[in-house]
Design a protein around this motif. Structure first.
Motif, PDB file in Angstrom:
ATOM      1  N   LYS A  17       7.077  19.621  63.239  1.00  0.00           N
ATOM      2  CA  LYS A  17       7.177  18.601  62.206  1.00  0.00           C
ATOM      3  C   LYS A  17       6.112  18.788  61.139  1.00  0.00           C
ATOM      4  N   ARG A  18       4.899  18.933  61.572  1.00  0.00           N
ATOM      5  CA  ARG A  18       3.821  19.121  60.590  1.00  0.00           C
ATOM      6  C   ARG A  18       4.022  20.418  59.818  1.00  0.00           C
ATOM      7  N   LEU A  19       4.483  21.458  60.520  1.00  0.00           N
ATOM      8  CA  LEU A  19       4.704  22.736  59.841  1.00  0.00           C
ATOM      9  C   LEU A  19       5.791  22.578  58.766  1.00  0.00           C
ATOM     10  N   SER A  20       6.826  21.792  59.081  1.00  0.00           N
ATOM     11  CA  SER A  20       7.887  21.567  58.079  1.00  0.00           C
ATOM     12  C   SER A  20       7.337  20.817  56.878  1.00  0.00           C
ATOM     13  N   GLN A  21       6.477  19.828  57.108  1.00  0.00           N
ATOM     14  CA  GLN A  21       5.877  19.081  56.003  1.00  0.00           C
ATOM     15  C   GLN A  21       5.003  19.993  55.131  1.00  0.00           C
ATOM     16  N   ILE A  22       4.272  20.866  55.778  1.00  0.00           N
ATOM     17  CA  ILE A  22       3.387  21.773  55.021  1.00  0.00           C
ATOM     18  C   ILE A  22       4.232  22.739  54.204  1.00  0.00           C
ATOM     19  N   LEU A  23       5.291  23.276  54.777  1.00  0.00           N
ATOM     20  CA  LEU A  23       6.148  24.216  54.059  1.00  0.00           C
ATOM     21  C   LEU A  23       6.855  23.525  52.897  1.00  0.00           C
ATOM     22  N   ASP A  24       7.321  22.272  53.096  1.00  0.00           N
ATOM     23  CA  ASP A  24       7.952  21.544  52.004  1.00  0.00           C
ATOM     24  C   ASP A  24       6.965  21.275  50.872  1.00  0.00           C
ATOM     25  N   PHE A  25       5.730  20.964  51.229  1.00  0.00           N
ATOM     26  CA  PHE A  25       4.716  20.737  50.199  1.00  0.00           C
ATOM     27  C   PHE A  25       4.445  22.020  49.417  1.00  0.00           C
ATOM     28  N   LEU A  26       4.374  23.134  50.112  1.00  0.00           N
ATOM     29  CA  LEU A  26       4.116  24.398  49.416  1.00  0.00           C
ATOM     30  C   LEU A  26       5.292  24.764  48.521  1.00  0.00           C
ATOM     31  N   ASP A  27       6.530  24.478  48.956  1.00  0.00           N
ATOM     32  CA  ASP A  27       7.683  24.770  48.110  1.00  0.00           C
ATOM     33  C   ASP A  27       7.692  23.869  46.875  1.00  0.00           C
ATOM     34  N   SER A  28       7.379  22.609  47.070  1.00  0.00           N
ATOM     35  CA  SER A  28       7.342  21.688  45.930  1.00  0.00           C
ATOM     36  C   SER A  28       6.250  22.075  44.954  1.00  0.00           C
ATOM     37  N   GLN A  29       5.128  22.488  45.470  1.00  0.00           N
ATOM     38  CA  GLN A  29       4.014  22.898  44.612  1.00  0.00           C
ATOM     39  C   GLN A  29       4.366  24.156  43.828  1.00  0.00           C
ATOM     40  N   ALA A  30       5.130  25.047  44.450  1.00  0.00           N
ATOM     41  CA  ALA A  30       5.525  26.270  43.752  1.00  0.00           C
ATOM     42  C   ALA A  30       6.538  25.980  42.652  1.00  0.00           C
ATOM     43  N   LYS A  31       7.414  25.005  42.841  1.00  0.00           N
ATOM     44  CA  LYS A  31       8.425  24.682  41.847  1.00  0.00           C
ATOM     45  C   LYS A  31       7.894  23.786  40.750  1.00  0.00           C
ATOM     46  N   SER A  32       6.841  23.008  41.072  1.00  0.00           N
ATOM     47  CA  SER A  32       6.308  22.070  40.089  1.00  0.00           C
ATOM     48  C   SER A  32       5.437  22.795  39.078  1.00  0.00           C
ATOM     49  N   SER A  33       5.552  22.318  37.830  1.00  0.00           N
ATOM     50  CA  SER A  33       4.733  22.917  36.777  1.00  0.00           C
ATOM     51  C   SER A  33       3.328  22.336  36.740  1.00  0.00           C
ATOM     52  N   GLU A  34       3.174  21.143  37.314  1.00  0.00           N
ATOM     53  CA  GLU A  34       1.862  20.509  37.359  1.00  0.00           C
ATOM     54  C   GLU A  34       1.387  20.443  38.809  1.00  0.00           C
ATOM     55  N   PRO A  35       0.086  20.441  39.007  1.00  0.00           N
ATOM     56  CA  PRO A  35      -0.431  20.388  40.385  1.00  0.00           C
ATOM     57  C   PRO A  35      -0.144  19.050  41.038  1.00  0.00           C
ATOM     58  N   LEU A  36       0.265  19.126  42.306  1.00  0.00           N
ATOM     59  CA  LEU A  36       0.572  17.943  43.082  1.00  0.00           C
ATOM     60  C   LEU A  36      -0.667  17.472  43.825  1.00  0.00           C
ATOM     61  N   PRO A  37      -0.714  16.178  44.150  1.00  0.00           N
ATOM     62  CA  PRO A  37      -1.871  15.704  44.943  1.00  0.00           C
ATOM     63  C   PRO A  37      -1.884  16.370  46.321  1.00  0.00           C
ATOM     64  N   VAL A  38      -3.085  16.734  46.742  1.00  0.00           N
ATOM     65  CA  VAL A  38      -3.248  17.449  48.007  1.00  0.00           C
ATOM     66  C   VAL A  38      -3.033  16.476  49.139  1.00  0.00           C
ATOM     67  N   ALA A  39      -2.036  16.819  49.987  1.00  0.00           N
ATOM     68  CA  ALA A  39      -1.726  15.958  51.125  1.00  0.00           C
ATOM     69  C   ALA A  39      -2.170  16.546  52.447  1.00  0.00           C
ATOM     70  N   HIS A  40      -2.632  17.812  52.432  1.00  0.00           N
ATOM     71  CA  HIS A  40      -3.042  18.482  53.663  1.00  0.00           C
ATOM     72  C   HIS A  40      -4.365  19.200  53.417  1.00  0.00           C
ATOM     73  N   SER A  41      -5.025  19.539  54.504  1.00  0.00           N
ATOM     74  CA  SER A  41      -6.312  20.252  54.400  1.00  0.00           C
ATOM     75  C   SER A  41      -6.086  21.705  53.994  1.00  0.00           C
ATOM     76  N   ALA A  42      -7.182  22.338  53.574  1.00  0.00           N
ATOM     77  CA  ALA A  42      -7.080  23.740  53.133  1.00  0.00           C
ATOM     78  C   ALA A  42      -6.690  24.668  54.284  1.00  0.00           C
ATOM     79  N   ILE A  43      -7.154  24.354  55.488  1.00  0.00           N
ATOM     80  CA  ILE A  43      -6.827  25.199  56.645  1.00  0.00           C
ATOM     81  C   ILE A  43      -5.347  25.117  56.959  1.00  0.00           C
ATOM     82  N   LEU A  44      -4.796  23.893  56.892  1.00  0.00           N
ATOM     83  CA  LEU A  44      -3.377  23.744  57.169  1.00  0.00           C
ATOM     84  C   LEU A  44      -2.539  24.413  56.083  1.00  0.00           C
TER      85      LEU A  44
END
Length: 905
Positions: free
Chosen positions: A748-775
C-alpha cells in the motif's frame, strides 16, 4: 772447366721446370720435385771458401751461373734455435743422471726395507724357538737358560721400526713378569727358599730392571723434590680436568633450567661494596680489562663468567652466550658490549636479575666459574629508586645461597666490622665455611695491620683471607695487550718483598693474586667434588621424572625442528596437490566467464537498456540502422580492449593466493604465524615473477579479436543458450530486488509512493512533499527496477524468437554476439594462463617451500618457528631437557669413576 760445367748443369736443373717429375694426373707438385745437390753438398766444399769461389781470382766467368743464392750463415732468428740446440745435450744428461739416482735410491730403500723385515722376522722366529727351548729345559732340568736380545748396535744399524721394537720389549717384559709371579706362587706354596725358581725370579727381575732402566728419565732416578713436583703437577692437571668437566656439566644444566629444576652446581660468587675493587680482582684473575667501569653504578645485571683453560688457544677470545657476536678477541669491545648491556637497564629500575653469560677461553687462565654481582650501596642517587639497596641485597642473597662459594671482597682501608660483604655472607654462612675473604688495596694500610688481618683471628673464615694489590696501573698503548696478571703479580712482589712483615711463613700463601687463583681452583674443585654424588643423584632423579613425563605425554616420540617442519610440509604439499587438481582450466574458465558476463551486462545496460528507443527498437521489424550497428561495434571494441591479459591474470593470481592461504591455515602451519608468512611470501614471489609474462602473452594472443571476430553457427547456437541463461538470471535478480522493497515498505505504501512520483513527473509545478526522502528514493529505485524488468522480458522474448536464430542477426541480438566474443576471449586467455601461470606455479611452489623452510633457514630460525606452537615447543623443550640430563649424567658418572680410581691409586 769440369767444375764450371758441373755447376752449369746444376743451375740448369734447378731453373728448368721441365725437369720436374710429373705424375699420371698431369699435375705438377713442386714440393715433391727432384732434389738437386747444392754447393754445400759438394765434396770438399767449405763455407768460408764460398767467396773465393764466386768472387776471387779463380772465380767462374761467363753466364754459366746466371742466378746464385749465397746462403746466410748467421741471423737474429737463428740465435734461439742455436741456444736450444746447445742445451739439448746438457738437459738430456741431467735428466738421465737424476732418473738414475732416483731409481738407485728407490732400489736401495726397497732393499733396506726388505733387509729390515727379514732380520725382524728371523729374530722373532729365533726368539720364539729359544723361549720354547728354555721352557722345556727348565721343566726337565734345574738349568736356567738366559734370554736372548737383539743387540742395541744391531738395532741402530738396521734402524728398525721403533713401534715394533717397543712392542717386542713390552712383550718380553710381560712374559718376564708372568714368570716372576708364577715363581713367587710356587715358592710360597713350597714354603722354602731353596727352590730353583728363585734363580729364575732373580734373572727375570734383572731382565725387567734392564728393560725399564733403558729410559734415562725414569721415575726411579728422580730425587724427592722432583717426585713431589711431578706429583703436584699430576694433581693440578687432574684438578684442572675435573673442574673443566664440572663447568661443562654446569653449562649443560644451565641451558635447561626451569621452574621445576633444582640442580645447582657450585660457582664462585663475587660480592662487595662499590669501589671495593671487585672488578680489579676479576680482571687480575683473567689477565685483561673487560668489565664495565664508571663513576655511577655500571654493573646492573649479574655477569656469569666462565673461564676455560685451553692450551691450544694462542689468542684469548670471548663469547657471549645468547648473542650472535661470535668469538671476540678485542677485550675493549667486550668491555663496551658489557657496558651497553648493563646500561640498557634504566636508572629508575636499578638492577635486573637477568644474567649476562660470558665465556673466556685462553691458555693462561684457570678453569673457574665466577659470578660478578652489583656492588652494595649505602645511599641512592636522585635518579635511582629509593629501595635500590634492598634490591641489590635481595639479588646478592639469591646467588650466595648454598652450594655457591662466596668471595667477599673488602677494601683494606675500611674496617672489616663495617664490611657489607662479610655481613651478607654471615647471614647465609654463619660459620664462614663457604666464604673466602679478599683484602684489596693492601698498600694503603700499614704492613702490621695487614698481617693482623691475614692471620684470620678477629673475623675468622674457614678459607681465611688473601691480600692483593689488584689496582692496575695506567697502561700505555703498547702494553695494553700485556697480561694483567703478570703486571699485578710483579707489583705485588715488589711491595711485599720491600716489607719484612710479609716474609713470615704463615703469611706467604695469603699474599698475591697468584695465590688467590690457586686457592679459588682448589676450593672450587673441593666443593664440586664434595657435591659430586649429590649432584649425580639429583640429575638421576630429575632424569627419571623427565623420562616418565616424556613417555606418558609423547610416547617417547622423537621430534626435532627439522622433522616437524618436514612433516608439516608433507601435509601442506598433499593439500596443495588436491588444490592443483581442482583449480584447473575449467575453474579458471568459470572465473573469467563470470567476470566477462558482468562486463557484458554493464555494456548492455549502458549502451542498450538505458536508451530511450530500446522498446521501440525491440518491437519493430527486422530493420537495422547505423545507430544500433555503432552501438554493437563499440561494445565489442570495449570488450576486446578491456585489458583482458591484466584482468584475467590478476584474478587468477588473487584466487591462487586466497586458496594457498586457506589450505595453509587449515594445515599445521596455521599455528605458526612465522611459517605462514614464509608460505605466503613464497606464493606472492612466484606469482609476481609470472604475472607480467602471462599478461603480455594473453594480450598478444587476443589482439586479433580487436579488429575482427568471426563466429560460426555452432558458436552462435551455444552463445544463444548462454545469453538466455544470463538474461534470465538478471531478470530474477531484478524481481528479487522488487520483492525486497515491497516487503520493506508494504504494497500500500509503495503504491502511494509510486503514485506520488508519477504525479510529480506529470505536474509542471512541484507538489507538496508527502513522504520522506528515503521513501522517495526507494520509490524511484522501484520504478527503475520495473522498467528494467520490462526491458529484460522484451529482450528475453526477442532472444527466444526466430529473429535471433541465425548469426546474421548479430546487430538485432547483441547479447548473443557479445557472449560469443567473450567465449573466444576466455578460451584464448585460459590456454595461456594454464601454460604460463598455473603449470609454472604448480611446479615451483613445492620447491620454493623446501628452499625457504628447510634449506635456507638456520637451526635457530627453525627453532623459533617451531616454538610458535606452544604444544610442540613444550615437547621439544622436554626432549632437549631429557637429552641434556642424559649427557650430564654420563659426564658426571665418568668423573665419579675417575675420582674413585684416583682415591684407589
Amino acid at each position: 772447366m769440369r767444375f764450371e760445367q758441373y755447376l752449369s748443369k746444376i743451375c740448369f736443373k734447378l731453373g728448368n721446370p721441365a725437369r720436374y717429375p710429373r705424375y699420371r694426373t698431369g699435375l705438377r707438385r713442386p714440393n715433391l720435385h727432384f732434389q738437386s745437390p747444392s754447393l754445400l753438398s759438394l765434396s770438399g766444399f767449405h763455407p768460408f771458401r764460398a767467396y773465393s769461389i764466386f768472387k776471387g781470382p779463380g772465380a767462374l766467368k761467363g753466364n754459366s751461373l746466371p742466378t746464385v743464392n749465397i746462403p746466410r750463415f748467421l741471423s737474429f732468428s737463428s740465435i734461439p734455435k742455436a741456444i736450444i740446440r746447445s742445451l739439448r745435450l746438457p738437459v738430456a744428461g741431467f735428466s738421465l743422471v737424476a732418473g738414475g739416482v732416483a731409481y738407485v735410491g728407490a732400489q736401495v730403500q726397497r732393499a733396506s726395507d726388505y733387509t729390515k723385515d727379514v732380520f725382524d722376522r728371523a729374530f722373532n722366529v729365533v726368539d720364539t724357538a729359544w723361549d720354547k727351548t728354555r721352557g722345556v729345559v727348565n721343566d726337565a732340568t734345574s738349568i736356567n737358560l738366559p734370554e736372548i736380545h737383539m743387540p742395541g748396535w744391531m738395532e741402530k744399524i738396521l734402524r728398525l721400526d721403533e713401534e715394533s721394537v717397543e712392542k717386542r720389549r713390552q712383550m718380553q717384559l710381560r712374559k718376564t713378569l708372568e714368570k716372576e709371579n708364577q715363581a713367587e706362587n710356587e715358592s710360597s706354596s713350597s714354603g722354602g727358599d731353596d727352590n730353583p725358581a728363585g734363580v729364575v725370579v732373580g734373572l727375570t727381575g734383572a731382565v725387567a730392571s734392564n728393560l725399564t732402566n733403558d729410559d734415562e728419565n725414569s721415575y726411579e732416578k728422580l730425587n724427592e723434590d722432583e717426585k713431589q713436583r711431578l706429583a703436584q703437577e699430576s694433581k693440578d692437571d687432574r684438578m684442572m680436568i675435573f673442574t673443566k668437566k664440572m663447568i661443562e656439566i654446569r653449562n649443560i644444566l644451565h641451558d635447561i633450567q626451569d621452574d621445576n629444576s633444582h640442580i645447582t652446581l657450585p660457582s664462585i660468587v663475587v660480592v662487595g661494596s662499590q669501589s671495593s675493587g671487585k672488578s680489579s680482582v676479576l680482571e687480575a684473575i683473567v689477565g685483561h680489562e673487560f668489565l664495565p667501569k664508571g663513576s655511577n653504578m655500571v654493573t646492573r645485571r649479574p655477569i656469569e663468567l666462565t673461564l676455560v683453560h685451553s692450551k691450544e688457544t694462542t689468542t684469548p677470545y670471548c663469547e657471549f652466550n645468547g648473542f650472535q657476536f661470535g668469538q671476540i678477541t678485542d677485550f675493549t669491545k667486550v668491555q663496551q658490549i658489557l657496558t651497553d648491556l648493563n646500561m640498557a637497564i634504566p636508572p629508575r629500575q636499578g638492577v635486573n636479575d637477568d644474567p649476562i653469560r660470558l665465556t673466556i677461553c685462553a691458555s693462561h687462565i684457570p678453569n673457574l666459574s665466577l659470578i660478578d654481582l652489583p656492588g652494595y650501596i649505602q645511599i641512592h642517587s636522585s635518579d635511582q629508586p629509593v629501595d635500590l639497596d634492598d634490591k641489590i641485597a635481595s639479588l646478592c642473597d639469591k646467588y650466595i645461597q648454598e652450594p655457591n662459594i662466596i668471595l667477599a671482597v673488602c677494601a683494606a682501608d675500611v674496617d672489616l666490622a663495617n664490611s657489607t660483604a662479610l655481613k651478607a655472607s654471615r647471614r647465609v654462612d654463619p660459620l664462614g665455611l663457604r666464604t673466602i675473604g679478599v683484602i684489596t688495596k693492601m698498600d694503603l694500610i700499614p704492613p702490621e695491620k695487614a698481617v693482623s688481618i691475614l692471620r684470620n683471628e678477629h673475623y675468622p673464615l674457614h678459607y681465611g683471607y688473601i691480600g692483593v694489590i689488584s689496582k692496575v696501573p695506567q697502561l700505555s698503548m703498547w702494553s695494553r695487550n700485556q697480561n694483567l696478571t703478570d703486571i699485578v703479580s710483579s707489583r705485588e712482589r715488589s711491595y711485599f718483598s720491600a716489607h719484612p712483615e710479609f716474609r713470615e711463613l704463615p703469611v706467604l700463601p695469603m699474599l698475591g693474586i697468584q695465590n688467590l687463583r690457586k686457592n679459588l681452583i682448589h676450593v672450587l674443585e673441593y666443593t664440586m667434588s664434595k657435591n659430586l654424588q649429590y649432584t649425580a643423584d639429583s640429575i638421576r632423579s630429575e632424569l627419571d621424572d623427565c623420562s616418565y613425563q616424556y613417555k606418558v605425554q609423547y610416547n617417547d616420540r622423537l621430534l626435532t625442528a627439522e622433522s616437524y617442519i618436514a612433516e608439516n610440509l608433507d601435509v601442506l604439499k598433499a593439500a596443495f596437490k588436491e588444490l592443483s587438481q581442482k583449480l584447473d582450466k575449467n575453474e579458471v574458465r568459470a572465473l573469467l566467464k563470470e567476470t566477462l558476463n558482468e562486463k557484458i551486462l554493464d555494456l548492455l545496460a549502458e549502451r542498450y537498456w538505458m536508451d530511450q528507443n530500446i522498446l521501440d527498437w525491440t518491437k519493430q521489424s527486422r530493420t537495422v540502422d547505423e545507430h544500433w550497428q555503432y552501438k554493437l561495434d563499440s561494445c565489442v571494441s570495449m570488450l576486446t580492449r578491456m585489458g583482458l591479459g591484466r584482468v584475467s591474470t590478476l584474478q587468477v593470481t588473487e584466487l591462487l593466493s586466497k586458496k594457498i592461504e586457506e589450505i595453509s591455515k587449515q594445515s599445521p602451519f596455521g599455528e605458526h604465524p612465522g611459517a605462514l608468512q614464509y608460505i605466503l611470501n613464497a606464493t606472492q614471489d612466484i606469482l609476481r615473477r609470472r604475472y607480467h609474462n602471462t599478461s603480455e602473452q594473453v594480450e598478444n594472443c587476443v589482439k586479433p579479436y580487436k579488429f575482427e571476430v568471426e563466429i560460426d553457427d555452432e558458436e552462435w547456437k551455444a552463445s544463444r543458450s548462454e545469453a538466455l541463461v544470463l538474461i534470465q538470471k538478471e531478470l530474477s535478480l531484478c524481481q528479487a530486488a522488487e520483492e525486497k522493497i515491497k516487503k520493506a515498505l508494504g504494497s500500500k505504501r509503495l503504491s502511494q509512493i509510486l503514485d506520488f512520483l508519477d504525479s510529480q513527473a506529470k505536474s509542471s509545478e512541484p507538489l507538496p512533499v508527502a513522504h520522506s526522502a528515503i521513501l522517495l528514493d526507494q520509490g524511484r529505485l522501484m520504478q527503475y527496477l520495473q522498467m528494467r524488468e520490462t526491458i529484460l522480458k522484451l529482450r528475453l522474448s526477442t532472444l527466444k524468437s526466430k529473429t535471433c536464430k541465425l548469426k546474421e542477426s548479430k546487430y538485432l541480438c547483441p547479447e548473443i554476439f557479445l557472449n560469443a566474443v567473450s567465449n573466444k576471449l576466455i578460451n584464448t586467455a585460459v590456454l595461456f594462463i594454464n601454460i604460463e601461470l598455473l603449470s609454472e606455479f604448480y611446479y615451483q611452489f613445492p620447491r620454493e617451500l623446501d628452499q625457504r623452510l628447510i634449506h635456507s633457514l638456520t637451526s635457530d630460525q627453525l627453532a623459533s618457528l617451531v616454538d610458535e606452537n606452544p604444544r610442540v615447543k613444550s615437547q621439544i623443550q622436554l626432549q632437549r631437557k631429557k637429552q641434556a640430563l642424559e649427557l650430564a649424567l654420563l659426564k658426571i658418572n665418568s668423573l665419579a669413576m675417575l675420582e674413585r680410581q684416583t682415591d684407589t691409586d
